[in-house]
Design a protein around this motif. Structure first.
Motif, mmCIF file in Angstrom:
data_model
loop_
_atom_site.group_PDB
_atom_site.id
_atom_site.type_symbol
_atom_site.label_atom_id
_atom_site.label_comp_id
_atom_site.label_asym_id
_atom_site.label_seq_id
_atom_site.Cartn_x
_atom_site.Cartn_y
_atom_site.Cartn_z
ATOM 1 N N ALA A 55 0.654 -1.522 0.687
ATOM 2 C CA ALA A 55 0.034 -0.553 0.080
ATOM 3 C C ALA A 55 1.130 1.312 0.084
ATOM 4 O O ALA A 55 0.332 1.882 -0.233
ATOM 5 C CB ALA A 55 -0.888 -0.362 1.122
ATOM 6 N N GLN A 56 1.893 1.421 0.828
ATOM 7 C CA GLN A 56 3.001 2.803 0.684
ATOM 8 C C GLN A 56 3.876 2.711 -0.793
ATOM 9 O O GLN A 56 3.219 3.482 -0.539
ATOM 10 C CB GLN A 56 4.425 1.963 2.023
ATOM 11 C CG GLN A 56 3.995 2.272 3.562
ATOM 12 C CD GLN A 56 5.231 1.565 3.748
ATOM 13 O OE1 GLN A 56 6.049 0.772 3.287
ATOM 14 N NE2 GLN A 56 4.604 1.816 5.932
ATOM 15 N N LEU A 59 0.930 4.388 -2.517
ATOM 16 C CA LEU A 59 0.465 5.798 -1.843
ATOM 17 C C LEU A 59 1.060 6.963 -3.150
ATOM 18 O O LEU A 59 0.658 8.037 -3.854
ATOM 19 C CB LEU A 59 0.179 5.351 -0.665
ATOM 20 C CG LEU A 59 -0.598 4.768 0.128
ATOM 21 C CD1 LEU A 59 -0.107 4.832 1.653
ATOM 22 C CD2 LEU A 59 -2.613 5.747 -0.253
ATOM 23 N N VAL A 66 -7.635 5.993 -1.801
ATOM 24 C CA VAL A 66 -7.458 4.490 -0.556
ATOM 25 C C VAL A 66 -7.973 3.912 -1.176
ATOM 26 O O VAL A 66 -7.821 2.620 -0.848
ATOM 27 C CB VAL A 66 -7.439 5.113 0.281
ATOM 28 C CG1 VAL A 66 -6.890 4.127 1.658
ATOM 29 C CG2 VAL A 66 -6.100 6.605 0.669
ATOM 30 N N HIS A 82 -6.664 0.585 6.928
ATOM 31 C CA HIS A 82 -6.908 2.070 7.777
ATOM 32 C C HIS A 82 -6.476 1.389 9.114
ATOM 33 O O HIS A 82 -5.353 2.150 9.236
ATOM 34 C CB HIS A 82 -8.007 2.846 7.564
ATOM 35 C CG HIS A 82 -8.435 4.046 6.882
ATOM 36 N ND1 HIS A 82 -7.475 5.353 6.472
ATOM 37 C CD2 HIS A 82 -8.580 4.026 5.485
ATOM 38 C CE1 HIS A 82 -8.616 6.283 5.877
ATOM 39 N NE2 HIS A 82 -8.558 5.022 4.937
ATOM 40 N N PHE A 85 -2.557 -0.156 8.602
ATOM 41 C CA PHE A 85 -1.922 0.695 8.313
ATOM 42 C C PHE A 85 -1.643 1.896 9.386
ATOM 43 O O PHE A 85 -0.515 2.820 9.873
ATOM 44 C CB PHE A 85 -2.069 2.524 7.639
ATOM 45 C CG PHE A 85 -1.309 2.344 6.337
ATOM 46 C CD1 PHE A 85 -1.041 1.904 5.235
ATOM 47 C CD2 PHE A 85 -1.150 3.862 6.704
ATOM 48 C CE1 PHE A 85 0.049 2.295 4.452
ATOM 49 C CE2 PHE A 85 0.335 3.991 5.588
ATOM 50 C CZ PHE A 85 0.277 3.359 4.209
ATOM 51 N N PRO A 93 -3.669 5.980 5.372
ATOM 52 C CA PRO A 93 -3.727 6.163 4.415
ATOM 53 C C PRO A 93 -2.588 7.297 4.126
ATOM 54 O O PRO A 93 -1.668 7.834 3.373
ATOM 55 C CB PRO A 93 -3.822 5.482 3.785
ATOM 56 C CG PRO A 93 -4.164 4.620 4.817
ATOM 57 C CD PRO A 93 -4.298 5.270 5.369
#
Length: 107
Positions: A55-56, A59, A66, A82, A85, A93
Motif C-alpha cells: 500500500a505504501q 500511495l 485509497v 486504515h 496502516f 494512508p
C-alpha cells in the motif's frame, strides 16, 4: 522461507494464516514460533506488514484512491487498510501519501 515467499508473492491479494499453513504444512503454533524467532513477529503480523508495504508503494507511486489501493492490497474493506496502516505506520494512508509523495509542492 516458503511461507515468506508465499506472503510476499501474494501482497496484492487477500490471504490469511490458513492459506500460508496450506503451503508449508506446519501447525500454526510451529509456524508462529519460527516467525517470532526469525522475524520477531507472527505470521499474521508479517502478512499485515507486507500488505501495508505494498500500500505504501501504491500511495507514493499512483494517484489511485485509497479504496482502490485497499483492494489492490487484498483488503475487502478500506477500513481494514486504515486499521492495518495505523497499526504499522501510526498514521492514515492519506497522511502517509501527503508526507511521502515526491511531487508535492515545493519538492
Amino acid at each position: 522461507e516458503a511461507a515468506l515467499q508465499y506472503i510476499r508473492h501474494h501482497a496484492d491479494t487477500f490471504i490469511d494464516v490458513s492459506d500460508v499453513l496450506r503451503v508449508v504444512r506446519l501447525s500454526r503454533a510451529t509456524l508462529d514460533q519460527r516467525f517470532r524467532r526469525l522475524l520477531g513477529r507472527t505470521v499474521h503480523a508479517e502478512i499485515r506488514r507486507v500488505h501495508v508495504e505494498r500500500a505504501q508503494q501504491l500511495l507514493v507511486e499512483t494517484d489511485w484512491p485509497v479504496a482502490r489501493i485497499a483492494r489492490a492490497c487484498g483488503y475487502h474493506e478500506t477500513a481494514r487498510l486504515h486499521e492495518a496502516f495505523r497499526r504499522e505506520e501510526g498514521c492514515s494512508p492519506r497522511a502517509y501519501r501527503l508526507h511521502h509523495r515526491h511531487d508535492k509542492p515545493g519538492a
